[in-house]
Design a protein around this motif. Structure first.
Motif, short mmCIF file in Angstrom:
data_model
loop_
_atom_site.label_atom_id
_atom_site.label_comp_id
_atom_site.label_asym_id
_atom_site.label_seq_id
_atom_site.Cartn_x
_atom_site.Cartn_y
_atom_site.Cartn_z
N CYS A 289 11.89 42.61 142.89
CA CYS A 289 10.79 41.16 142.24
C CYS A 289 9.30 41.05 143.00
N ARG B 25 6.40 35.93 137.73
CA ARG B 25 7.41 36.44 138.00
C ARG B 25 8.54 37.41 137.39
N ASP C 67 11.26 39.74 138.13
CA ASP C 67 12.16 40.57 138.36
C ASP C 67 13.43 41.99 138.29
N VAL D 187 12.69 38.38 147.97
CA VAL D 187 13.51 38.69 147.09
C VAL D 187 14.73 36.93 147.39
#
Length: 396
Positions: free
Chosen positions: A280, A247, A249, A394
């Motif tokens: 993201c 992940r 961001d 997001v």
């Protein structure tokens, strides 16, 4: 030309790795002319050539072997490497540099697997270039050995063409050898880059700083070529492009860093970017940066120099979309269908740098992420668009 000489030319032309070998040797040494020649007692024949000096030789062309230094290599089975003819006690008065007008030169013998002499991997340039560095010499010999192994592999493949399993094994061994070579090149490349960084800090003469920067750029270029070869080899051997999915961001920062780097490399070009904050994604940020870098480099090289390159990124309706577009001549559908094949270039691309792997790697990165690359070209604008579906929104 005798039939036997034509066969030797065909042998080299049949090796798919030869163009990238010549490209990498030229990038590594800075020489404007690099070729593979078949050399006998009475003939010197061009088998493959990269000619940025308008030297004029094409595959199949012959030279009088007595006018070449490859004759010496053939007779002694030893390499000839010259940094600066004018300063060489052995070659300053030699007829060959005078005939062909070069100052720097190398010729490395190429042998067949059974030990028979085939010819040379050679190169030259009218300006003096430091070629006798141990790392450079070792790498040139590695490439000569690679050509030898490729000759052997191609001959065995042709002899056993009816045996599909044997052909597959030969191709795999070939890619493994290239992978090992690319891996081994990274250590001397790192040393060159580190040495250039140290020189930049220590050099007091401002006139030498451009030389140091040229070394740094060449090292980065060589590293990029090696990375492309490694990525290509992994794809060919079935493991595909490796991803470190996580992940991320700060996608916008990753993309903006690539754009800033390309602006620094191409200060004369306008790169217009529209990238919103807080992007993201579940992705491999380094590979995403590589994808954008390759697309942007492609647009800068092949777009009209006087017009901006546009980059647009957005995340909406469960999709992430990244588009790179440039103005220029429209691409025909048949050309678009070939763009993502390795080593393929349109006629308009013959003068561009690189190995022809950039868009192939872009496609492989997109596929590894579960996305796709689309190309549109009309009304004087060409756009490459990366789309990734099923993107989580997001959270706010």
């Amino acid at each position: 030309m005798a039939i036997d000489l034509l066969k030797r030319v065909d042998e080299i032309q049949a090796i798919g790795a030869v163009p990238k070998i010549l490209e990498t040797v030229a990038a590594m040494t800075g020489l404007g002319f690099v070729c593979i020649a078949h050399v006998t007692d009475d003939a010197w024949v061009t088998c493959a050539v990269l000619d940025r000096l308008a030297f004029g030789l094409k595959p199949g062309d012959e030279l009088d072997v007595t006018t070449t230094l490859c004759e010496e290599v053939r007779d002694t089975a030893r390499s000839v490497i010259i940094d600066h003819v004018a300063e060489s006690t052995q070659y300053a008065g030699h007829h060959t540099p005078r005939i062909y007008g070069f100052q720097s030169y190398f010729s490395i013998p190429v042998f067949r697997a059974d030990g028979r002499y085939f010819g040379t991997l050679c190169g030259l340039d009218p300006k003096p270039i430091k070629l006798s560095d141990p790392v450079t010499v070792s790498t040139l010999h590695l490439f000569a050995e690679l050509i030898s192994k490729q000759l052997d592999a191609e001959n065995r493949q042709q002899a056993a063409r009816s045996d599909l399993s044997s052909e597959r094994e030969t191709a795999e061994l070939r890619e493994q050898f290239i992978a090992v070579l690319g891996h081994d090149l990274r250590t001397p490349l790192g040393s060159i880059a580190l040495g250039a960084d140290l020189l930049a800090l220590k050099v007091a003469d401002p006139a030498l700083l451009p030389v140091v920067e040229r070394i740094r750029r060449s090292a980065r270029r060589m590293a990029s070529l090696v990375d492309d070869v490694m990525d290509f080899t992994r794809g060919r051997m079935g493991s595909g492009i490796r991803l470190n999915l996580r992940r991320h961001d700060s996608v916008h920062l990753t993309l903006e860093q690539v754009i800033d780097e390309m602006r620094g490399l191409h200060p004369e070009r306008v790169i217009a970017a529209s990238i919103p904050d807080l992007l993201c994604l579940d992705c491999d940020p380094e590979r995403l940066a590589q994808l954008l870098s390759n697309l942007l480099a492609n647009a800068l090289v092949h777009g009209n120099a006087g017009t901006p390159v546009h980059i647009d990124a957005r995340q909406q309706d469960g999709k992430f979309v990244l588009s790179v577009s440039n103005e220029g001549q429209d691409l025909a559908p048949e050309i678009i269908g070939q763009l993502f094949k390795p080593y393929w270039r349109a006629a308009s691309r013959s003068g561009s740098e690189g190995l022809g792997l950039g868009l192939y790697i872009v496609d492989q990165i997109a596929r590894a992420h579960g996305g796709k690359i689309d190309v549109t070209s009309s009304a004087g604008r060409t756009a490459f668009t990366f789309t990734l579906d099923n993107v989580r929104p997001v959270s706010t």
